[in-house]
Design an enzyme around this catalytic site. Structure first.
Site, PDB file in Angstrom:
ATOM      1  N   ARG A  47      11.681 -11.414  13.368  1.00  0.00           N
ATOM      2  CA  ARG A  47      11.042 -10.656  14.457  1.00  0.00           C
ATOM      3  C   ARG A  47       9.844 -11.430  14.988  1.00  0.00           C
ATOM      4  NH1 ARG A  47      11.098  -5.869  11.163  1.00  0.00           N
ATOM      5  NH2 ARG A  47      12.822  -4.526  11.761  1.00  0.00           N
TER       6      ARG A  47
ATOM      7  N   LYS B 157       0.816  -1.220   0.000  1.00  0.00           N
ATOM      8  CA  LYS B 157       0.000   0.000   0.000  1.00  0.00           C
ATOM      9  C   LYS B 157       0.856   1.280   0.000  1.00  0.00           C
ATOM     10  CE  LYS B 157      -1.865   0.947   4.017  1.00  0.00           C
ATOM     11  NZ  LYS B 157      -1.401   2.238   4.580  1.00  0.00           N
TER      12      LYS B 157
ATOM     13  N   ARG C 280      -9.169   4.722   9.171  1.00  0.00           N
ATOM     14  CA  ARG C 280      -9.010   3.348   9.635  1.00  0.00           C
ATOM     15  C   ARG C 280     -10.333   2.762  10.123  1.00  0.00           C
ATOM     16  NH1 ARG C 280      -3.754   1.665   9.964  1.00  0.00           N
ATOM     17  NH2 ARG C 280      -2.214   3.267  10.375  1.00  0.00           N
TER      18      ARG C 280
ATOM     19  N   ARG D 261      10.220 -12.497   6.184  1.00  0.00           N
ATOM     20  CA  ARG D 261      11.162 -11.425   6.520  1.00  0.00           C
ATOM     21  C   ARG D 261      12.157 -11.879   7.579  1.00  0.00           C
ATOM     22  NH1 ARG D 261       7.015  -6.581   7.855  1.00  0.00           N
ATOM     23  NH2 ARG D 261       6.187  -6.218   5.771  1.00  0.00           N
TER      24      ARG D 261
ATOM     25  N   ARG E 173      -2.892 -10.208  13.376  1.00  0.00           N
ATOM     26  CA  ARG E 173      -3.003  -8.809  12.947  1.00  0.00           C
ATOM     27  C   ARG E 173      -3.932  -8.669  11.757  1.00  0.00           C
ATOM     28  NH1 ARG E 173       2.352  -8.356  13.673  1.00  0.00           N
ATOM     29  NH2 ARG E 173       2.953  -8.169  11.498  1.00  0.00           N
TER      30      ARG E 173
END
Ligand SMILES: [Zn+2]
Length: 223
Positions: free
Chosen positions: A162, A17, A93, A130, A173
């Site tokens: 992470r 995005k 949001r 990642r 999430r």
């Protein structure tokens, strides 16, 4: 004909995005208004809403809707946004924020709400692949690892995943995002402003689809 554009970009984390929002803004010659950036700027400039937002942020609390909207309204009132338009990134949001934005802009004040749509599985793969150097923070990915044995090319530090990037954390999430965003998508769909773009593939291809979608939406509205 009007140059510029009045747009907002939606999309889950890992959908690309931010990248697309920057390119869209460049294409139309309008400011890229990212919520993170304007909050920092408003706090630094000491604007009324910037100072209030900063109080919540320094306490680590969620900034309430009315303050978020105030910061955005202050930014949209500046000359570049008034004259040329904007690409909003990270706002709204919630449906409440979206309704306030419509009130703020008035009818015809928004050309399109662009949703960069990437299937959840694809995003989970992108994010959970990642890796990052624990020492210097250089990012890697399982598809582009460091040269030797998961140690950083720059400083030999350990390259790790992470905690936030594990598939479980990402899934959680994304579920929260879907829950919060579905009413937003419905809201813009109801206004005839929603442009859904397939976000899978090369960023250049995605960008072409984004522009096609925006131009189609603008033609429909000027008819
Ligand atoms: Zn490193």
């Amino acid at each position: 004909m009007s140059s510029g554009a009045r747009l907002l970009v939606l999309g889950k984390q890992g959908a690309g995005k931010g990248t697309q929002a920057v390119r869209i803004a460049g294409h139309y010659g309008v400011p890229h208004i990212s919520t993170g950036d304007i909050f920092r700027a408003a706090a630094a400039d000491g604007t009324p809403f910037g100072l209030r937002a900063n109080e919540f942020m320094t306490r680590g609390e969620l900034v309430p809707d009315d303050v978020v909207i105030g910061v955005v309204a202050e930014r949209l009132a500046k000359d570049d946004a008034v004259n040329d338009g904007f690409v909003l990134d990270g706002f709204p949001r919630t449906k409440v924020q979206a309704e306030e934005l419509q009130r703020l802009l008035g009818p015809g004040g928004l050309d399109a709400a662009v949703d960069i749509d990437v299937p959840t599985e694809v995003v989970i793969e992108r994010i959970s692949g990642r890796r990052v150097c624990a020492t210097c923070g250089t990012p890697y990915h399982v598809s582009s690892p460091p040269e030797s044995n998961w140690t950083c090319d720059k400083d030999g530090g350990e390259v790790v995943q992470r905690e936030d990037d594990t598939p479980e954390a990402v899934t959680k999430r994304l579920e929260l995002y879907e829950e919060a965003t579905r009413p937003l998508l419905d809201f813009y769909e109801g206004l005839g402003l929603l442009v859904t773009v397939d976000g899978v593939g090369d960023p250049d291809e995605v960008f072409d689809r984004v522009l096609d979608g925006i131009e189609t939406a603008r033609q429909v509205q000027t008819r």
